[in-house]
Design a protein around this motif. Structure first.
Motif, PDB file in Angstrom:
ATOM      1  N   ARG A 683      10.842  11.851 -52.795  1.00 18.56           N
ATOM      2  CA  ARG A 683       9.425  12.185 -52.963  1.00 18.56           C
ATOM      3  C   ARG A 683       8.836  11.450 -54.170  1.00 18.56           C
ATOM      4  O   ARG A 683       7.733  10.894 -54.109  1.00 18.56           O
ATOM      5  N   SER A 684       9.579  11.425 -55.263  1.00 16.79           N
ATOM      6  CA  SER A 684       9.108  10.747 -56.467  1.00 16.79           C
ATOM      7  C   SER A 684       8.947   9.250 -56.228  1.00 16.79           C
ATOM      8  O   SER A 684       7.941   8.644 -56.603  1.00 16.79           O
ATOM      9  N   LEU A 685       9.934   8.652 -55.579  1.00 14.60           N
ATOM     10  CA  LEU A 685       9.879   7.208 -55.323  1.00 14.60           C
ATOM     11  C   LEU A 685       8.787   6.859 -54.324  1.00 14.60           C
ATOM     12  O   LEU A 685       8.142   5.813 -54.427  1.00 14.60           O
ATOM     13  N   ARG A 686       8.555   7.724 -53.369  1.00 15.46           N
ATOM     14  CA  ARG A 686       7.524   7.458 -52.372  1.00 15.46           C
ATOM     15  C   ARG A 686       6.141   7.441 -53.016  1.00 15.46           C
ATOM     16  O   ARG A 686       5.297   6.597 -52.696  1.00 15.46           O
ATOM     17  N   THR A 687       5.895   8.357 -53.974  1.00 16.34           N
ATOM     18  CA  THR A 687       4.591   8.366 -54.636  1.00 16.34           C
ATOM     19  C   THR A 687       4.413   7.132 -55.517  1.00 16.34           C
ATOM     20  O   THR A 687       3.300   6.600 -55.637  1.00 16.34           O
ATOM     21  N   LEU A 688       5.493   6.656 -56.119  1.00 11.91           N
ATOM     22  CA  LEU A 688       5.403   5.417 -56.905  1.00 11.91           C
ATOM     23  C   LEU A 688       5.069   4.233 -56.001  1.00 11.91           C
ATOM     24  O   LEU A 688       4.284   3.355 -56.370  1.00 11.91           O
ATOM     25  N   GLN A 689       5.658   4.213 -54.822  1.00 11.44           N
ATOM     26  CA  GLN A 689       5.313   3.155 -53.864  1.00 11.44           C
ATOM     27  C   GLN A 689       3.863   3.290 -53.403  1.00 11.44           C
ATOM     28  O   GLN A 689       3.169   2.286 -53.222  1.00 11.44           O
ATOM     29  N   ASP A 690       3.409   4.531 -53.208  1.00 12.47           N
ATOM     30  CA  ASP A 690       2.051   4.761 -52.725  1.00 12.47           C
ATOM     31  C   ASP A 690       0.989   4.247 -53.691  1.00 12.47           C
ATOM     32  O   ASP A 690      -0.127   3.923 -53.276  1.00 12.47           O
ATOM     33  N   VAL A 691       1.318   4.182 -54.989  1.00  9.43           N
ATOM     34  CA  VAL A 691       0.347   3.660 -55.961  1.00  9.43           C
ATOM     35  C   VAL A 691       0.635   2.204 -56.308  1.00  9.43           C
ATOM     36  O   VAL A 691       0.112   1.656 -57.276  1.00  9.43           O
ATOM     37  N   GLY A 692       1.500   1.558 -55.516  1.00 15.35           N
ATOM     38  CA  GLY A 692       1.711   0.120 -55.650  1.00 15.35           C
ATOM     39  C   GLY A 692       2.679  -0.310 -56.723  1.00 15.35           C
ATOM     40  O   GLY A 692       2.596  -1.427 -57.231  1.00 15.35           O
ATOM     41  N   LEU A 693       3.646   0.557 -57.080  1.00 12.46           N
ATOM     42  CA  LEU A 693       4.584   0.224 -58.151  1.00 12.46           C
ATOM     43  C   LEU A 693       6.003   0.005 -57.647  1.00 12.46           C
ATOM     44  O   LEU A 693       6.970   0.149 -58.396  1.00 12.46           O
ATOM     45  N   GLY A 694       6.135  -0.378 -56.402  1.00  6.51           N
ATOM     46  CA  GLY A 694       7.462  -0.562 -55.825  1.00  6.51           C
ATOM     47  C   GLY A 694       8.267  -1.665 -56.480  1.00  6.51           C
ATOM     48  O   GLY A 694       9.497  -1.713 -56.347  1.00  6.51           O
ATOM     49  N   TYR A 695       7.605  -2.558 -57.211  1.00  2.54           N
ATOM     50  CA  TYR A 695       8.299  -3.698 -57.809  1.00  2.54           C
ATOM     51  C   TYR A 695       8.935  -3.379 -59.165  1.00  2.54           C
ATOM     52  O   TYR A 695       9.745  -4.149 -59.681  1.00  2.54           O
ATOM     53  N   LEU A 696       8.545  -2.260 -59.799  1.00  4.83           N
ATOM     54  CA  LEU A 696       9.079  -1.930 -61.116  1.00  4.83           C
ATOM     55  C   LEU A 696      10.524  -1.463 -61.029  1.00  4.83           C
ATOM     56  O   LEU A 696      10.932  -0.830 -60.049  1.00  4.83           O
ATOM     57  N   ARG A 697      11.300  -1.770 -62.067  1.00  5.54           N
ATOM     58  CA  ARG A 697      12.676  -1.270 -62.146  1.00  5.54           C
ATOM     59  C   ARG A 697      12.660   0.155 -62.705  1.00  5.54           C
ATOM     60  O   ARG A 697      11.825   0.500 -63.552  1.00  5.54           O
ATOM     61  N   LEU A 698      13.594   0.987 -62.235  1.00  4.49           N
ATOM     62  CA  LEU A 698      13.629   2.378 -62.697  1.00  4.49           C
ATOM     63  C   LEU A 698      13.845   2.450 -64.200  1.00  4.49           C
ATOM     64  O   LEU A 698      13.298   3.318 -64.878  1.00  4.49           O
ATOM     65  N   GLY A 699      14.653   1.550 -64.744  1.00 10.20           N
ATOM     66  CA  GLY A 699      14.951   1.588 -66.162  1.00 10.20           C
ATOM     67  C   GLY A 699      14.101   0.657 -66.997  1.00 10.20           C
ATOM     68  O   GLY A 699      14.424   0.395 -68.158  1.00 10.20           O
ATOM     69  N   GLN A 700      13.001   0.152 -66.422  1.00  8.85           N
ATOM     70  CA  GLN A 700      12.151  -0.781 -67.165  1.00  8.85           C
ATOM     71  C   GLN A 700      11.538  -0.074 -68.365  1.00  8.85           C
ATOM     72  O   GLN A 700      10.877   0.946 -68.231  1.00  8.85           O
ATOM     73  N   PRO A 701      11.760  -0.593 -69.590  1.00  7.82           N
ATOM     74  CA  PRO A 701      11.270   0.087 -70.793  1.00  7.82           C
ATOM     75  C   PRO A 701       9.757   0.260 -70.786  1.00  7.82           C
ATOM     76  O   PRO A 701       9.016  -0.592 -70.296  1.00  7.82           O
ATOM     77  N   ALA A 702       9.310   1.371 -71.350  1.00  9.23           N
ATOM     78  CA  ALA A 702       7.878   1.650 -71.420  1.00  9.23           C
ATOM     79  C   ALA A 702       7.134   0.569 -72.182  1.00  9.23           C
ATOM     80  O   ALA A 702       5.958   0.304 -71.915  1.00  9.23           O
ATOM     81  N   THR A 703       7.810  -0.065 -73.129  1.00  6.65           N
ATOM     82  CA  THR A 703       7.168  -1.095 -73.941  1.00  6.65           C
ATOM     83  C   THR A 703       6.831  -2.346 -73.141  1.00  6.65           C
ATOM     84  O   THR A 703       6.067  -3.194 -73.600  1.00  6.65           O
ATOM     85  N   GLU A 704       7.405  -2.503 -71.942  1.00  7.17           N
ATOM     86  CA  GLU A 704       7.130  -3.669 -71.105  1.00  7.17           C
ATOM     87  C   GLU A 704       6.031  -3.406 -70.082  1.00  7.17           C
ATOM     88  O   GLU A 704       5.638  -4.309 -69.343  1.00  7.17           O
ATOM     89  N   LEU A 705       5.524  -2.183 -70.031  1.00 10.68           N
ATOM     90  CA  LEU A 705       4.556  -1.813 -69.002  1.00 10.68           C
ATOM     91  C   LEU A 705       3.129  -2.042 -69.493  1.00 10.68           C
ATOM     92  O   LEU A 705       2.815  -1.797 -70.661  1.00 10.68           O
ATOM     93  N   SER A 706       2.269  -2.513 -68.594  1.00  6.30           N
ATOM     94  CA  SER A 706       0.860  -2.674 -68.938  1.00  6.30           C
ATOM     95  C   SER A 706       0.178  -1.314 -68.920  1.00  6.30           C
ATOM     96  O   SER A 706       0.724  -0.323 -68.421  1.00  6.30           O
ATOM     97  N   GLY A 707      -1.072  -1.271 -69.458  1.00  6.02           N
ATOM     98  CA  GLY A 707      -1.823  -0.026 -69.437  1.00  6.02           C
ATOM     99  C   GLY A 707      -2.093   0.446 -68.019  1.00  6.02           C
ATOM    100  O   GLY A 707      -2.034   1.639 -67.720  1.00  6.02           O
ATOM    101  N   GLY A 708      -2.390  -0.501 -67.111  1.00  2.00           N
ATOM    102  CA  GLY A 708      -2.640  -0.131 -65.718  1.00  2.00           C
ATOM    103  C   GLY A 708      -1.400   0.435 -65.052  1.00  2.00           C
ATOM    104  O   GLY A 708      -1.476   1.383 -64.267  1.00  2.00           O
ATOM    105  N   GLU A 709      -0.234  -0.150 -65.361  1.00  2.00           N
ATOM    106  CA  GLU A 709       1.013   0.365 -64.799  1.00  2.00           C
ATOM    107  C   GLU A 709       1.313   1.755 -65.339  1.00  2.00           C
ATOM    108  O   GLU A 709       1.737   2.650 -64.598  1.00  2.00           O
ATOM    109  N   ALA A 710       1.089   1.965 -66.643  1.00  2.00           N
ATOM    110  CA  ALA A 710       1.311   3.282 -67.233  1.00  2.00           C
ATOM    111  C   ALA A 710       0.407   4.323 -66.589  1.00  2.00           C
ATOM    112  O   ALA A 710       0.831   5.447 -66.293  1.00  2.00           O
ATOM    113  N   GLN A 711      -0.846   3.944 -66.328  1.00  2.00           N
ATOM    114  CA  GLN A 711      -1.779   4.877 -65.711  1.00  2.00           C
ATOM    115  C   GLN A 711      -1.342   5.255 -64.299  1.00  2.00           C
ATOM    116  O   GLN A 711      -1.399   6.421 -63.909  1.00  2.00           O
ATOM    117  N   ARG A 712      -0.864   4.282 -63.541  1.00  2.00           N
ATOM    118  CA  ARG A 712      -0.430   4.584 -62.176  1.00  2.00           C
ATOM    119  C   ARG A 712       0.865   5.397 -62.160  1.00  2.00           C
ATOM    120  O   ARG A 712       1.076   6.220 -61.261  1.00  2.00           O
TER     121      ARG A 712
END
Length: 821
Positions: A683-712
């Motif tokens: 369920r968690s992964l499906r919602t991440l895909q639904d907002v277009g974040l399927g390309y992110l790695r699960l362990g990708q550090p927060a410091t590498e994320l853009s503001g738009g990615e953090a918001q989604r």
């Protein structure tokens, strides 16, 4: 060996770029041109523009810098690329937050304050009897020479009152009347000490003698007593020696000396802040404030909107007397301010704290500074310069970009605004999708050439007649939330209505009051109704609250969700998996395996943040800092775990032949297949895909994320929760940093929330989003003092036809386009 200084042709030629997801990219990009880099989020466009081109230009520059000096400059690291030729020196203007200190201001960021201080020092009108002219440092609140001795240049003084320390005098000390005390103190320390000293801890606070109340709250005495706690719930507590500390002493001491920002912000809620009685909030010494120019002191001029400041200085700038020292300084200020005004920043003032500026505002400030620098032959690499801009301001931005180009520079712009992309000289489109499905240059050439690239996600939005699907008929509201008499910042006695059960877009030029109305006034009103206090600003602590005459219709709202672009964490230890709660499920799955149970491993063993399962060499970070003599420190993969973050014992446990480190390295799309049989994770992964974040790695550090990615990520975290009652969702410019294709995905989720019976309110500049809303509130007509009014409200069709609205013509033009095929 290629000649990196070869500038015989007019192209930057890249060969074999492999940064992040780029796949052996070869591309030729013209110099002396406005080049737009496009592609969906995560496609690799920033890896090419910033991670490769800018990084290589910086690396070459640092080769000419003394090793010791290199250590003092932030470096982005050498890119993974075989060769780049024809690359000029580069300047990067990225979307990033300012320094966290509130002493940094617009004036210091742009260096305008330096010139203004010099103007007062050399050409100011000094009071009669002044011994000598003051040095320019005496006009800075950030220096010992200039700072007010009472408030140390802060402009405010902090103190506490009985009302701030005891918000509910009906409570007793046992019930926690003194809210400023930490919870543990309430339970077993100060409360019991007071009982031992003879105070009645069960009597309502308001009924205690005034002398007792004042001593408890304000005494500087710190008596030590032997406490014999009363037996509670059958538990016997041993006697102990306790030292009393008054509520005032605790609050002021914690605020002044604590190194914990969380603690400082907590106690700040119980403090009263007033303008300094010596400088009246102007932050400077009386001697500096006694000096005037054009009849105003420096604090008054710094507090004017930039556009008004330019008008005040224009008479001095027009003087032609060569002996007049004020004229050249005033001309310099006026010229630089005019550029800022062109970029839509005329509503800001020089004393505006830098932490309160948006990333888009900061980037435009730096862009204006570069325009005055006189550099030529430089590549400017810009990260979405149109971010936070109303369409009316985008034209001015384009004019400034062309001025930089005409001065002999190249502009490489990562951009999602299709109107700006259409006006580029050259287009580099990266894709076709994100992550491992992207990383290829689909087109590099004139903009028109992309029309022939069928697999490009950008092509449809650039050339087709429409962008986002729109609702034909606006939804009917289910209720109305009305705020009356709003006064805050540039909102003055404003009345605003927000229909419930629909999608509302709040529009207006930069500085018109949109964010103040939605993320401050509306959010605080609903938060107060739901029983919580207003939030403090993350960077600057306590913030002023709005004056509000009345708030009607709040009873219909059961829950408030604010989705902003602040980081989901400030260290590499925070990541997508930990923030969403997905990692809890993953750790439990590994702990439930037969091998883990046989060894007695619990879920805690599979956390990289605690001792036990993590690699102790790198403390679970996966990399170690490497200090180099006379060179900047760098990071390298941990030699013990090779970046896996865990010790060998933990990595011996597998789930479906994968270690916990393997799972963290998966993208959301890959993990969705791998963990499909786990309902909570799926369920968690499906919602991440639904907002277009399927390309992110699960362990990708927060410091590498853009503001738009953090918001989604925040939105996805909300979407996976069970929603009960009526929820109000507030989003501030949710499409910032999003490709139009990603915006489509996001809009489907937001409209889905409305279809489920909730209310969505967004602050937005994207006319495609606004055209698809049910209701529009347009503020303006200008920014700052020229804004703060609702100039139009109604359906998109009604606002598009409104006279006096700067949004109306752009919305009308967008609505005139037919639906995309």
């Amino acid at each position: 060996m290629p000649d990196h200084g070869d500038m015989t042709d007019s192209y930057v030629r890249v060969r074999g770029a492999r940064e992040h997801n780029l796949r052996q990219v070869d591309v030729d990009i013209p110099r002396d041109a406005l080049v737009a880099f496009t592609g969906v989020s995560g496609s690799g466009k920033s890896s090419l523009a910033f991670g490769t081109l800018y990084a290589e230009a910086q690396r070459r520059y640092f080769e000419s810098v003394a090793p010791y000096a290199r250590r003092l400059i932030h470096q982005v690291g050498a890119p993974k690329v075989e060769d780049i030729t024809g690359l000029p020196p580069a300047v990067a203007l990225e979307q990033r937050r300012s320094a966290p200190t509130s002493r940094s201001s617009l004036g210091t960021v742009t260096t305008l304050s330096n010139t203004l201080r010099m103007l007062f020092s050399r050409a100011g009108d000094y009071p009669e009897g002044a011994a000598e002219r003051l040095d320019s440092d005496a006009f800075s609140p950030n220096t010992t020479a200039g700072a007010c001795p009472e408030c140390h240049g802060l402009g405010t003084v902090h103190h506490v009152t009985e009302a701030s320390l005891v918000p509910d005098p009906a409570l007793s000390l046992r019930d926690g009347a003194i809210a400023a005390w930490p919870g543990a103190w309430q339970g077993k320390n100060l409360r019991d000490i007071l009982a031992t000293l003879g105070h009645d801890i069960d009597r309502p606070w308001r009924e205690l003698p005034q002398a007792d109340r004042e001593w408890i709250l304000f005494t500087d005495e710190q008596p030590v007593v032997t406490v014999h706690p009363v037996r509670e719930a059958g538990r016997i507590q041993r006697p102990y020696k306790g030292q009393y500390m008054s509520a005032r002493r605790y609050v002021l001491h914690t605020f002044a000396d604590s190194k914990s920002e969380t603690l400082r912000k907590r106690v700040q809620r119980f403090m009263v802040s007033d303008d300094c009685p010596v400088c009246d909030g102007r932050r400077l010494r009386p001697e500096a404030l006694a000096v005037t120019f054009e009849g105003r002191d420096i604090a008054e001029l710094a507090g004017l909107p930039l556009a008004a400041l330019a008008e005040t200085l224009r008479p001095a700038a027009a003087r032609t007397d060569d002996a007049d020292v004020a004229a050249p300084l005033a001309r310099d200020l006026v010229t630089r301010i005019e550029i800022l005004t062109e970029l839509g920043l005329g509503y800001l003032s020089m004393d505006r704290p830098a932490p309160t500026l948006s990333p888009g505002e900061l980037q435009r400030l730096r862009l204006a500074t570069q325009l005055r620098s006189g550099l030529f032959g430089v590549v400017y690499v810009l990260d979405e310069p149109s971010a936070g801009l109303h369409p009316a301001d985008t034209r001015a931005l384009l004019t400034v970009l062309h001025r930089l180009k005409d001065a002999g520079n190249s502009l490489f712009v990562v951009e999602h605004d299709m109107d700006l992309v259409r006006r580029a000289d050259w287009l580099v489109d990266v894709g076709p999708r994100a992550g491992e499905h992207g990383g290829r240059v689909l087109h590099s050439g004139p903009v028109a050439g992309l029309a022939q690239v069928a697999e490009s996600a950008t092509r449809r939005f650039l050339f087709d007649s429409g962008e986002y699907p729109r609702h034909r008929e606006p939804r009917e509201p289910t209720g109305l939330l009305r705020l009356e008499g709003i006064t805050l910042h540039n909102l003055r006695a404003l009345d605003a209505e927000f229909p419930l059960g629909v999608f509302t877009a709040v529009t207006g030029v930069s500085g018109s009051g949109k964010s103040t109305l939605v993320t401050r006034v509306l959010a605080d009103a609903v938060t107060g109704h739901l029983g919580a206090g207003p939030e403090d600003d993350e960077e600057t602590g306590a913030r002023p609250t709005a004056e509000l005459a009345a708030a009607k219709g709040l009873a219909a709202v059961d829950r408030l969700v604010r989705v902003d672009q602040k980081p989901i964490g400030r260290t590499p230890r925070s990541n997508l998996a930990t923030y969403t709660g997905l990692f809890d499920t993953v750790r439990k799955v590994f702990a439930a395996t037969d091998a883990a149970r046989a060894r007695g491993y619990t879920a805690g063993r599979f956390s990289f943040n605690v001792t036990g399962g993590r690699c102790e060499t790198c403390q679970g970070e996966g990399f170690v800092a490497v200090e180099l003599l006379f060179l900047p420190g760098t990071y390298a993969p941990c030699t013990a775990c090779h970046g896996a973050r865990y010790n060998p014992g933990t990595l011996e446990i597998t789930y479906r032949d994968r270690t916990i480190a393997d799972v963290l390295a998966m993208t959301v799309d890959t993990a969705a297949d791998f963990l499909a049989d786990l309902p909570a994770a799926a369920r968690s992964l499906r919602t991440l895909q639904d907002v277009g974040l399927g390309y992110l790695r699960l362990g990708q550090p927060a410091t590498e994320l853009s503001g738009g990615e953090a918001q989604r990520i925040k939105l996805a975290t909300e979407l996976q929760r069970t929603r009960r009652g009526h929820t109000l969702y507030l989003l501030d410019e949710p499409t910032t940093g999003l490709h139009p294709a990603d915006t489509e995905v996001l809009l489907r989720q937001l409209h889905g929330l409305v279809d489920a019976g909730h209310t969505v309110v967004v602050v937005e500049h994207d006319m495609g989003v606004v055209a698809g809303a049910d209701h529009v509130i347009d503020l303006g007509p200008g920014g700052g003092a020229a804004g703060g009014r609702i100039v139009a409200a109604g359906t998109p069709a009604e606002v598009a036809a409104a006279a006096g609205s700067r949004t109306a013509p752009y919305l009308a033009r967008r609505r005139a386009r037919p639906e995309p095929s």
